[in-house]
Design a protein around this motif. Structure first.
Motif, PDB file in Angstrom:
ATOM      1  N   MET A  93       0.801  -1.058  -0.021  1.00 55.55           N
ATOM      2  CA  MET A  93      -0.036  -0.024   0.035  1.00 55.55           C
ATOM      3  C   MET A  93       0.717   1.278   0.233  1.00 55.55           C
ATOM      4  O   MET A  93       2.025   1.154   0.633  1.00 55.55           O
ATOM      5  N   LYS A  94       0.404   2.252  -0.827  1.00 55.44           N
ATOM      6  CA  LYS A  94       1.330   3.569  -0.789  1.00 55.44           C
ATOM      7  C   LYS A  94       0.744   4.339   0.320  1.00 55.44           C
ATOM      8  O   LYS A  94      -0.599   4.102   0.740  1.00 55.44           O
ATOM      9  N   ALA A  95       1.493   5.410   0.802  1.00 51.42           N
ATOM     10  CA  ALA A  95       1.195   6.311   1.825  1.00 51.42           C
ATOM     11  C   ALA A  95       0.085   7.030   1.484  1.00 51.42           C
ATOM     12  O   ALA A  95      -0.806   7.637   2.503  1.00 51.42           O
ATOM     13  N   ASN A  96      -0.254   7.350   0.259  1.00 46.24           N
ATOM     14  CA  ASN A  96      -1.405   8.180  -0.108  1.00 46.24           C
ATOM     15  C   ASN A  96      -2.652   7.456   0.171  1.00 46.24           C
ATOM     16  O   ASN A  96      -3.789   8.059   0.552  1.00 46.24           O
ATOM     17  N   ARG A  97      -2.659   5.981   0.092  1.00 44.78           N
ATOM     18  CA  ARG A  97      -3.856   5.589   0.551  1.00 44.78           C
ATOM     19  C   ARG A  97      -4.258   5.611   1.962  1.00 44.78           C
ATOM     20  O   ARG A  97      -5.264   5.697   2.396  1.00 44.78           O
ATOM     21  N   MET A  98      -3.125   5.544   2.984  1.00 45.98           N
ATOM     22  CA  MET A  98      -3.269   5.633   4.224  1.00 45.98           C
ATOM     23  C   MET A  98      -3.797   6.928   4.586  1.00 45.98           C
ATOM     24  O   MET A  98      -4.578   7.292   5.335  1.00 45.98           O
ATOM     25  N   GLU A  99      -3.276   7.996   3.875  1.00 44.24           N
ATOM     26  CA  GLU A  99      -3.779   9.471   4.173  1.00 44.24           C
ATOM     27  C   GLU A  99      -5.077   9.438   3.694  1.00 44.24           C
ATOM     28  O   GLU A  99      -5.913  10.327   4.647  1.00 44.24           O
ATOM     29  N   ALA A 100      -5.622   9.100   2.623  1.00 43.12           N
ATOM     30  CA  ALA A 100      -6.941   9.132   2.350  1.00 43.12           C
ATOM     31  C   ALA A 100      -7.921   8.514   3.209  1.00 43.12           C
ATOM     32  O   ALA A 100      -8.762   9.077   3.524  1.00 43.12           O
ATOM     33  N   PHE A 101      -7.384   7.433   3.596  1.00 43.99           N
ATOM     34  CA  PHE A 101      -8.234   6.705   4.608  1.00 43.99           C
ATOM     35  C   PHE A 101      -8.386   7.465   5.831  1.00 43.99           C
ATOM     36  O   PHE A 101      -9.493   7.607   6.454  1.00 43.99           O
ATOM     37  N   SER A 102      -7.303   8.002   6.356  1.00 45.46           N
ATOM     38  CA  SER A 102      -7.088   8.889   7.610  1.00 45.46           C
ATOM     39  C   SER A 102      -7.967  10.115   7.447  1.00 45.46           C
ATOM     40  O   SER A 102      -8.753  10.498   8.353  1.00 45.46           O
ATOM     41  N   ASP A 103      -7.908  10.993   6.124  1.00 46.91           N
ATOM     42  CA  ASP A 103      -8.548  11.899   5.957  1.00 46.91           C
ATOM     43  C   ASP A 103     -10.383  11.588   6.119  1.00 46.91           C
ATOM     44  O   ASP A 103     -11.140  12.465   6.742  1.00 46.91           O
ATOM     45  N   GLY A 160     -24.422  26.284  24.787  1.00 48.06           N
ATOM     46  CA  GLY A 160     -23.153  27.089  24.989  1.00 48.06           C
ATOM     47  C   GLY A 160     -21.879  26.182  25.506  1.00 48.06           C
ATOM     48  O   GLY A 160     -20.882  26.103  24.715  1.00 48.06           O
ATOM     49  N   PRO A 161     -22.144  25.345  26.443  1.00 45.35           N
ATOM     50  CA  PRO A 161     -20.883  24.455  26.699  1.00 45.35           C
ATOM     51  C   PRO A 161     -20.835  23.504  25.577  1.00 45.35           C
ATOM     52  O   PRO A 161     -19.645  23.126  25.357  1.00 45.35           O
ATOM     53  N   LYS A 162     -21.623  22.869  25.008  1.00 41.29           N
ATOM     54  CA  LYS A 162     -21.589  22.098  23.795  1.00 41.29           C
ATOM     55  C   LYS A 162     -20.897  22.800  22.729  1.00 41.29           C
ATOM     56  O   LYS A 162     -19.836  22.162  22.132  1.00 41.29           O
ATOM     57  N   ILE A 163     -21.152  24.051  22.473  1.00 40.75           N
ATOM     58  CA  ILE A 163     -20.578  24.795  21.399  1.00 40.75           C
ATOM     59  C   ILE A 163     -18.937  24.997  21.674  1.00 40.75           C
ATOM     60  O   ILE A 163     -18.208  24.826  20.958  1.00 40.75           O
ATOM     61  N   VAL A 164     -18.838  25.343  22.808  1.00 42.47           N
ATOM     62  CA  VAL A 164     -17.212  25.526  23.437  1.00 42.47           C
ATOM     63  C   VAL A 164     -16.431  24.195  23.330  1.00 42.47           C
ATOM     64  O   VAL A 164     -15.661  24.301  22.868  1.00 42.47           O
ATOM     65  N   SER A 165     -17.157  23.158  23.813  1.00 40.07           N
ATOM     66  CA  SER A 165     -16.348  21.820  23.497  1.00 40.07           C
ATOM     67  C   SER A 165     -16.271  21.554  22.172  1.00 40.07           C
ATOM     68  O   SER A 165     -15.202  20.840  21.738  1.00 40.07           O
ATOM     69  N   TYR A 166     -17.370  21.587  21.257  1.00 39.30           N
ATOM     70  CA  TYR A 166     -17.034  21.354  19.878  1.00 39.30           C
ATOM     71  C   TYR A 166     -15.933  22.056  19.088  1.00 39.30           C
ATOM     72  O   TYR A 166     -15.325  21.733  18.513  1.00 39.30           O
ATOM     73  N   ILE A 167     -15.834  23.531  19.561  1.00 35.77           N
ATOM     74  CA  ILE A 167     -14.842  24.402  18.960  1.00 35.77           C
ATOM     75  C   ILE A 167     -13.488  23.903  19.554  1.00 35.77           C
ATOM     76  O   ILE A 167     -12.601  23.669  18.460  1.00 35.77           O
ATOM     77  N   PHE A 168     -13.189  23.471  20.633  1.00 34.18           N
ATOM     78  CA  PHE A 168     -12.114  22.787  21.073  1.00 34.18           C
ATOM     79  C   PHE A 168     -11.856  21.548  20.225  1.00 34.18           C
ATOM     80  O   PHE A 168     -10.595  21.515  19.588  1.00 34.18           O
ATOM     81  N   SER A 169     -12.679  20.825  19.924  1.00 36.59           N
ATOM     82  CA  SER A 169     -12.567  19.389  19.254  1.00 36.59           C
ATOM     83  C   SER A 169     -12.223  19.712  17.933  1.00 36.59           C
ATOM     84  O   SER A 169     -11.434  18.807  17.319  1.00 36.59           O
ATOM     85  N   PHE A 170     -13.009  20.442  17.319  1.00 33.57           N
ATOM     86  CA  PHE A 170     -12.839  20.984  15.979  1.00 33.57           C
ATOM     87  C   PHE A 170     -11.637  21.282  15.629  1.00 33.57           C
ATOM     88  O   PHE A 170     -10.629  20.819  14.662  1.00 33.57           O
ATOM     89  N   ALA A 171     -10.870  22.192  16.632  1.00 39.53           N
ATOM     90  CA  ALA A 171      -9.607  22.746  16.319  1.00 39.53           C
ATOM     91  C   ALA A 171      -8.480  21.620  16.728  1.00 39.53           C
ATOM     92  O   ALA A 171      -7.505  21.577  15.751  1.00 39.53           O
ATOM     93  N   TYR A 172      -8.719  20.675  17.689  1.00 43.02           N
ATOM     94  CA  TYR A 172      -7.757  19.637  17.385  1.00 43.02           C
ATOM     95  C   TYR A 172      -7.781  18.526  16.442  1.00 43.02           C
ATOM     96  O   TYR A 172      -6.641  18.066  15.939  1.00 43.02           O
ATOM     97  N   VAL A 173      -9.099  18.339  15.924  1.00 44.86           N
ATOM     98  CA  VAL A 173      -8.944  17.363  15.121  1.00 44.86           C
ATOM     99  C   VAL A 173      -8.357  18.037  13.785  1.00 44.86           C
ATOM    100  O   VAL A 173      -7.486  17.469  12.850  1.00 44.86           O
ATOM    101  N   GLY A 174      -8.515  19.327  13.698  1.00 43.92           N
ATOM    102  CA  GLY A 174      -7.967  20.260  12.538  1.00 43.92           C
ATOM    103  C   GLY A 174      -6.522  20.308  12.572  1.00 43.92           C
ATOM    104  O   GLY A 174      -5.755  20.025  11.481  1.00 43.92           O
ATOM    105  N   ILE A 175      -6.101  20.276  13.851  1.00 40.67           N
ATOM    106  CA  ILE A 175      -4.516  20.368  14.125  1.00 40.67           C
ATOM    107  C   ILE A 175      -3.805  19.124  13.485  1.00 40.67           C
ATOM    108  O   ILE A 175      -2.852  18.935  13.117  1.00 40.67           O
ATOM    109  N   TYR A 176      -4.470  17.994  14.040  1.00 44.67           N
ATOM    110  CA  TYR A 176      -4.064  16.460  13.839  1.00 44.67           C
ATOM    111  C   TYR A 176      -4.021  16.278  12.175  1.00 44.67           C
ATOM    112  O   TYR A 176      -3.304  15.771  11.656  1.00 44.67           O
ATOM    113  N   TRP A 177      -5.335  16.768  11.461  1.00 46.79           N
ATOM    114  CA  TRP A 177      -5.263  16.594  10.127  1.00 46.79           C
ATOM    115  C   TRP A 177      -4.448  17.198   9.593  1.00 46.79           C
ATOM    116  O   TRP A 177      -3.802  16.552   8.358  1.00 46.79           O
TER     117      TRP A 177
END
Length: 192
Positions: free
Chosen positions: A1-11, A40-57
């Motif tokens: 398997m090529k790395a681009n397949r792993m990247e596509a799966f991860s994406d 409010g609390p759900k929105i704040v936790s979503y913003i944190f998590s969206f940022a973290y997932v974006g950073i990892y991506w």
């Protein structure tokens, strides 16, 4: 398997994680702006998590471009990272619904800590494919963000039992540290 397949799966997995998180929002009963206050609390936790997932991506994208040869070890380490990241929607929802109570916030920090360790292991496995004196290994060796983040997640988890505001400070701090994308790999790719 090529790395681009792993990247596509991860994406794809990361896109699903973000989708699951946003589906946790339930439409308020009312029709006024004030009806959103309860979210409010759900929105704040979503913003944190969206940022973290974006950073990892973002960082995963750059890191995968440094893979020289695909191996079973790399695939398993990538799956380990995705496993921990896939738990973010659950902990995000629990933390938001509980209004940042101690146990959900500590679990959220623990999941982020384990994801950061999995990413570090994945990064180290890729670094082993490069010669000890390569520009990539030298650039990654100065990974102060990668060394600081697990420590901050640990502190965030422990301080969850003192105050959600203190934990929140450490979550924000990690996000700020990583907000500017890591240019080390980009520089190495550009130079070669």
């Amino acid at each position: 398997m090529k790395a681009n397949r792993m990247e596509a799966f991860s994406d794809g997995v990361l896109a699903i994680i973000i989708t699951i998180m946003v589906l946790e929002f339930k439409v308020p009963e009312g029709h006024d702006w004030k009806d959103l206050i309860g979210l409010g609390p759900k929105i704040v936790s979503y913003i944190f998590s969206f940022a973290y997932v974006g950073i990892y991506w973002n960082n995963h994208h750059h890191l995968v471009h440094m893979v020289r040869t695909m191996s079973g070890r790399l695939m398993w380490l990538n799956l380990l990272l995705l496993f921990w990241l896939s738990l973010i929607p659950f902990t995000t929802a629990w933390m938001g619904e509980s209004h940042f109570e101690a146990a959900p916030t500590a679990l959220y920090a623990l999941i982020l800590l384990l994801a950061s360790i999995a990413y570090w292991l994945f990064q180290r496995a890729i670094m082993k494919q490069h010669a000890g004196d390569s520009a990539f290994v030298m650039a990654m060796g100065k990974d102060w963000k990668g060394k600081l983040s697990p420590l901050l997640y640990l502190v965030a988890g422990l301080t969850a039992y003192i105050s959600p505001w203190i934990s929140g400070f450490f979550f924000v701090l990690v996000t700020v540290v990583w907000f500017v994308p890591d240019k080390r790999i980009e520089r190495v790719l550009k130079d070669h």
